[in-house]
Structure formats: structure tokens, C-alpha cells
Scaffold this active site. Sequence first.
Site, PDB file in Angstrom:
ATOM      1  N   ASP A 198     -95.364  -0.645 -69.182  1.00 18.95           N
ATOM      2  CA  ASP A 198     -94.741   0.704 -69.643  1.00 18.95           C
ATOM      3  C   ASP A 198     -93.183   1.003 -69.304  1.00 18.95           C
ATOM      4  O   ASP A 198     -92.544   0.285 -68.586  1.00 18.95           O
ATOM      5  CB  ASP A 198     -95.464   2.048 -69.179  1.00 18.95           C
ATOM      6  CG  ASP A 198     -95.334   2.123 -67.996  1.00 18.95           C
ATOM      7  OD1 ASP A 198     -95.447   1.118 -67.068  1.00 18.95           O
ATOM      8  OD2 ASP A 198     -95.572   3.325 -67.222  1.00 18.95           O
ATOM      9  N   GLU A 234     -97.645   2.734 -65.346  1.00 25.14           N
ATOM     10  CA  GLU A 234     -97.447   2.893 -63.989  1.00 25.14           C
ATOM     11  C   GLU A 234     -96.447   4.135 -63.710  1.00 25.14           C
ATOM     12  O   GLU A 234     -96.533   4.701 -62.827  1.00 25.14           O
ATOM     13  CB  GLU A 234     -96.959   1.581 -63.707  1.00 25.14           C
ATOM     14  CG  GLU A 234     -96.708   1.350 -62.128  1.00 25.14           C
ATOM     15  CD  GLU A 234     -95.352   2.127 -61.575  1.00 25.14           C
ATOM     16  OE1 GLU A 234     -95.449   2.688 -60.510  1.00 25.14           O
ATOM     17  OE2 GLU A 234     -94.359   2.253 -62.233  1.00 25.14           O
ATOM     18  N   GLU A 235     -95.580   4.365 -64.694  1.00 21.96           N
ATOM     19  CA  GLU A 235     -94.654   5.169 -64.165  1.00 21.96           C
ATOM     20  C   GLU A 235     -95.240   6.847 -64.265  1.00 21.96           C
ATOM     21  O   GLU A 235     -94.746   7.805 -63.319  1.00 21.96           O
ATOM     22  CB  GLU A 235     -93.502   5.452 -65.492  1.00 21.96           C
ATOM     23  CG  GLU A 235     -92.625   4.169 -65.582  1.00 21.96           C
ATOM     24  CD  GLU A 235     -91.552   3.968 -64.357  1.00 21.96           C
ATOM     25  OE1 GLU A 235     -91.786   4.662 -63.501  1.00 21.96           O
ATOM     26  OE2 GLU A 235     -91.075   2.801 -64.391  1.00 21.96           O
ATOM     27  N   HIS A 291     -84.309   2.813 -63.426  1.00 20.56           N
ATOM     28  CA  HIS A 291     -84.116   4.137 -63.800  1.00 20.56           C
ATOM     29  C   HIS A 291     -82.860   4.748 -64.178  1.00 20.56           C
ATOM     30  O   HIS A 291     -82.689   5.906 -64.197  1.00 20.56           O
ATOM     31  CB  HIS A 291     -84.903   4.945 -62.776  1.00 20.56           C
ATOM     32  CG  HIS A 291     -86.303   4.772 -62.686  1.00 20.56           C
ATOM     33  ND1 HIS A 291     -87.407   5.907 -62.653  1.00 20.56           N
ATOM     34  CD2 HIS A 291     -87.152   3.676 -62.665  1.00 20.56           C
ATOM     35  CE1 HIS A 291     -88.611   5.170 -62.155  1.00 20.56           C
ATOM     36  NE2 HIS A 291     -88.495   3.822 -62.403  1.00 20.56           N
TER      37      HIS A 291
HETATM   38 NI    NI Z   1     -91.124   0.071 -61.817  1.00 18.12          NI
END
Ligand code: NI
Length: 401
Positions: free
Chosen positions: A90, A146-147, A370
Site C-alpha cells: 500500500d 500496512e500503513e 513518508h
Molecule cells: Ni513502510
Amino acid sequence: MVSLEPPGSHRNSGNAGAETGFLDRLISLRRELHRHPELSEQEERTAGLICSFLEDLGISHRAGVGGYGVVAQVDGRNSGPVVALRADIDALPIGEETGLPFASATDDVMHACGHDGHTAMLMGAAILLRERPPPNPVRLLFQPAEERGTGARRMIAEEAIEGVSAIFGGHLDVNHPVGALVVTEGVVNSASDYFTIYIKGKMGHGARPHEAVDAVVVGSSLVSALQTVVSREVNPADPAVLTVGSFNAGSAENVIAGSAILTGTIRTLDPEVRRHLCDSVVRMATAAGRLYGCGVDTEVREGNPPVINAPAMTELARRAAVEVVGRTNVLRMRTPNMGSEDFGRYLERIPGCYIRYGGLTAGSDPSPAHSSRFDFDERALAVGARWLDTVARLAAQELAR
Ligand code: NI
């Protein structure tokens, strides 16, 4: 410390053309994924791409596992213990600013954490495992969300690791040079928990505070008090973080806010410290309510458990890493990562190891994961794929003993 030849090529020095072809294939898969990022729980196109890739290779798979997860299995020469390899698929709600030719075609969504790379690496491992069958079956987990921290949990609930004896995975890391693999025993990622505090005071005129209960004052005092939990209540030798990330209150300069909402996160490595921090947030919030005579409700939500690498599996991961990049390129984390990772959910059930793939181009100034300019050295793709392939074979052999 890193040689500038294509990573992994020392194993294939007589076969440089094939090695370049393999890396090129992974790069084009990664760029295709990068161009079309999808948020957690929306990875429909990504899953479709993975499925058609697996179909082309003739690898049996199951789609729609825990959302848009894909679980594949490569047959082994024997039916012995199954080893799983995992990649997350993702992306993040970030508008890309890299200016790369294959930058995100979707507004405000970006593969800013390298999961496009992880996915391409696992596809690479699938190619290698298919070319030369492993001793025992290898399960490939393409994990969504996952996020958001929901993917691993949902895949486990839908039997993705049923019958699996060990699991391996990793994360790209631009703090380490490309060609390096970072293998560390014990805790490598912190646990994460989240809290929301609702303060219910009494709204009033800005000039007549005695008629009101000011939620901004209660909230401010609470934010300050919460800073003393880690600094005064936790053993300094135990890493811990408590961050108040948002504080929303008030509507006008001359109105006393009647309510406030604070949200934050707690990161810890030790289960007892984790419990202490969660309890302390509730204790202090309740006390602030009593101190200022207003209502306070606190919600603490459990996030991911810590990622803890089992000693025996770490040893296998290290042996595989040495085989792929050579001893001098196998590094160790100096301190655990206080970011969380839902790989820990698998490790609560089966032993395994989570490593880091070096992704830094020598001499470059990397943007962190990020962030809107995040990118990594694509030569890491072949290194990661070869490590996944190698560790699966090694683990299958060792576990069958
Ligand atoms: Ni990651």
C-alpha cells in the site's frame, strides 16, 4: 563500503547480462507500481497486477485475502515445512514531489514508504523460486493496508499463515547504503498505541471565565503533564515516546472553548512500559478532569505489537544476507526503530526475522520515508529479491532437519 557494481553481481560475475536483465525487470515492475499507488484497503489495481504477474509465472495464488491481499505458494521439491515471505503493497496520502518520470499519476497518493519496492522484490523472489524450485514450499504474502495497521491482522484471520513455520520480510531504508542488508536480533520496531482524549468543559464568554470551564486551559495543562510520563516515570534505559499529535478546540477569539479533543500516539519496546504508558494517559486525563472540575473521557486503542526477531531466524537471515552481499555489507541496527510495523503480528504467532534493505545512493542526500520527495536506489530491488529467495531456501532446509 559498498562496491559500485550492481549489487549481488559478485555471485553472478560470469552472468552479468542475465543479472542486468533481472534488475531491469524489477525496476520496470517497481515503476509501474510507483506510478499507480493505492491507499490502504484500496489496493485493487495493485492486487490485479500482482495476480496477473503470478499467473504468467504459473504460480497458484488466492486473491482477496484480508482485503486486497494476495497469497501465493511456490511448490517445493518436497512438501516439508512452509516458509513465508512478506511484502506490503500500500501507499500513503502524500502528494508526490520527486519530479521522477514515473511519479505518481494519482493526486495526493504516493508510494512514499517504498512498498512499491518491497512488492517488486517479492515478485523478483517469485521469479527466482520458480526458476529453481526450493526444497520445500514457499508462501508469498502480498499484504495490503500496512500503513493503516489492519493488513496483517486481517490476512492472519483469513488463514494466510496457516501451516507456515517461519516468516521473513524487510523494509527499504535510505539511512543505509544500497548493497547493504541490515540484520538485527531482538526488537527492531516499537509497539504503537493511540489515544483520544475528550475534554468536556463549559462554553462561555471570553470576558467572563467564572461562568465557564475552559477546555483549552484543561487541555494545555494536560499536554504539559503528559510530557512527564516518559521523562519522569519510565526508566531512561527503556526507549519510549508519547506524542500529542493534535489538539483541537475553540471557535473564536472571544469565546471560551467548551470542549477539546486531543489525540496522540505511544511507542514502546517493552510490554510493561507499554502498559504503564497507556495507563498513565488515562490516569492523568482523569486527574485533569477532577483538578479542573470538568468531564474527561479517554480512549486508548491498541496498535501494532513490537517486531521481535527470533535468534535462530535472525541467524538464518544473516547467513542468507552474507551469501547475497558479502560479510562486510551485512550491518546491524544501532538502535531499534520507534516507528511501528504490522509484521509484528505474524511474529506473535510464528518465528521469523524482519530486516532492512539499504537503499541509499552513495553521496546523495536522501529524503526520509513518508515525505513527498522520498525515493531509493533501485539497485536495492535485486538485492532484496535475492535475499528473500536465499533466506527461504535456507530456512526450508534448516526447518526440515
Ligand atoms: Ni513502510
